[in-house]
Design an enzyme around this catalytic site. Structure first.
Site, PDB file in Angstrom:
ATOM      1  N   SER A 213       0.841  -1.200   0.000  1.00  0.00           N
ATOM      2  CA  SER A 213       0.000   0.000   0.000  1.00  0.00           C
ATOM      3  C   SER A 213       0.869   1.240   0.000  1.00  0.00           C
ATOM      4  O   SER A 213       2.005   1.236   0.496  1.00  0.00           O
ATOM      5  CB  SER A 213      -0.895   0.029   1.235  1.00  0.00           C
ATOM      6  OG  SER A 213      -1.544   1.285   1.371  1.00  0.00           O
ATOM      7  N   TYR A 226      -2.453  -0.101  10.166  1.00  0.00           N
ATOM      8  CA  TYR A 226      -2.485  -0.547   8.775  1.00  0.00           C
ATOM      9  C   TYR A 226      -1.188  -0.167   8.063  1.00  0.00           C
ATOM     10  O   TYR A 226      -0.598  -0.979   7.338  1.00  0.00           O
ATOM     11  CB  TYR A 226      -3.690   0.078   8.076  1.00  0.00           C
ATOM     12  CG  TYR A 226      -3.946  -0.406   6.672  1.00  0.00           C
ATOM     13  CD1 TYR A 226      -4.576  -1.624   6.437  1.00  0.00           C
ATOM     14  CD2 TYR A 226      -3.575   0.363   5.571  1.00  0.00           C
ATOM     15  CE1 TYR A 226      -4.835  -2.063   5.141  1.00  0.00           C
ATOM     16  CE2 TYR A 226      -3.822  -0.061   4.271  1.00  0.00           C
ATOM     17  CZ  TYR A 226      -4.455  -1.279   4.065  1.00  0.00           C
ATOM     18  OH  TYR A 226      -4.700  -1.712   2.781  1.00  0.00           O
TER      19      TYR A 226
END
Length: 318
Positions: A213, A226
């Site tokens: 990501s 995250y």
């Protein structure tokens, strides 16, 4: 005279630039559209879903089927296992893998309808699909998922680690131990367990592709946990790639920026979802079909045989 002339010239240039600035500001600058078809631009619908999210229930359906993408047997007769393969990026990857000639097993948590729709889309491409339901946090399930795939198709060539858990928290003090544990175990343990189970079935020319990501590259203040896991996935990718070079197994990662999938409407509040992706230079979120070809590229031995340990950002510009 020379000095006065220079001053006059500089002021004239200044006025020209001021007029150009005023003219450019008067024209609204929309999102960048450079694909095979136009993609939705913010504002998106104001929507919030319960976890894990449902693709059919989104008022704006993610674009995943890539109708202008033509297969050319890049993955002919390969077998791929994709976690989080029922919706979003995973669904689009599964369909393009099938279009390139692969049979596909998809792992999903609880989204039976999404999984059934993905299975139908894969079979429409003329390939077989195995649907496996379970939790990647469980090492026993990961071993069973790999074993079922290898038994069903008599081989395994590609593992795509894509399943993820994400919920924003603005203040670290508000993040519970349970929340942190769920993120870390889904996003890191799940990747580790699946890779460990799959590697004995992989051979020279096989590939592992992890979904990282942009948050793992840049961080995100509301996604501390995250971001941590995605940075860990990037490091895991590089480390595992070095370990598997002698086996001829390539390991790479794709690091997407904002992508319109059920993951984000099941994370953010409706007001934030409406603005999703607007802060990228392209001023919009990607659609899954814009990300999926990168997985084909990294899975195909014809296209990326000399690439391993790389993180490929697809973030809508820097």
């Amino acid at each position: 005279m020379s000095a006065k002339s220079t001053v006059a010239k500089q002021r004239d240039i200044q006025c020209q630039v001021a007029r150009a600035d005023a003219k450019s500001k008067s024209k609204p600058s929309g999102a960048m559209q450079a694909g095979a078809r136009n993609y939705p631009e913010p504002p998106f619908p104001k929507v919030h879903q319960d976890k894990p999210g449902s693709e059919p229930d989104l008022p704006l359906t993610p674009m995943y089927d890539a109708p202008f993408y033509k297969g050319s047997e890049k993955l002919k007769d390969k077998v791929a296992l994709i976690t989080g393969g029922d919706s979003g990026i995973g669904r689009s990857v599964a369909i393009l893998f099938a279009r390139e000639g692969a049979d596909v097993a998809i792992v999903h948590l609880d989204e039976d309808r999404d999984a059934a729709d993905t299975k139908a889309a894969i079979e429409k491409e003329g390939r077989d699909c195995l649907v496996i339901k379970g939790d990647v946090k469980d090492p026993n399930f990961c071993r069973e998922a790999v074993a079922k795939t290898a038994e069903q198709f008599s081989r395994l060539d590609i593992l795509v680690n894509n399943a993820a858990f994400q919920v924003h928290t603005a203040d670290i003090q508000e993040m519970t131990d349970e929340h942190f544990d769920e993120t870390v175990k889904t996003n890191l343990y799940g990747y580790f367990y699946m890779a460990k189970a799959a590697i004995p079935h992989l051979s020279n020319g096989s590939a592992i592709i992890n979904t990282g990501s942009v948050t793992g590259l840049e961080g995100s203040k509301e996604l501390l946990d995250y971001s941590m896991t995605k940075g860990g996935i990037h490091a895991f990718t590089k480390a595992l790639s070095s370990q598997l070079v002698p086996k001829g197994i390539r390991v790479n990662a794709v690091a997407p920026g904002p992508v319109w999938t059920p993951l984000n409407p099941s994370d953010k509040q409706a007001e934030d979802v409406a603005k999703f992706g607007s802060k990228t230079p392209m001023k919009r979120a990607a659609q899954p079909e814009e990300i999926a070809p990168a997985y084909v590229f990294l899975a195909s031995p014809q296209m990326s045989s000399y690439i391993t340990g790389e993180i490929l950002p697809i973030v809508g510009g820097y």
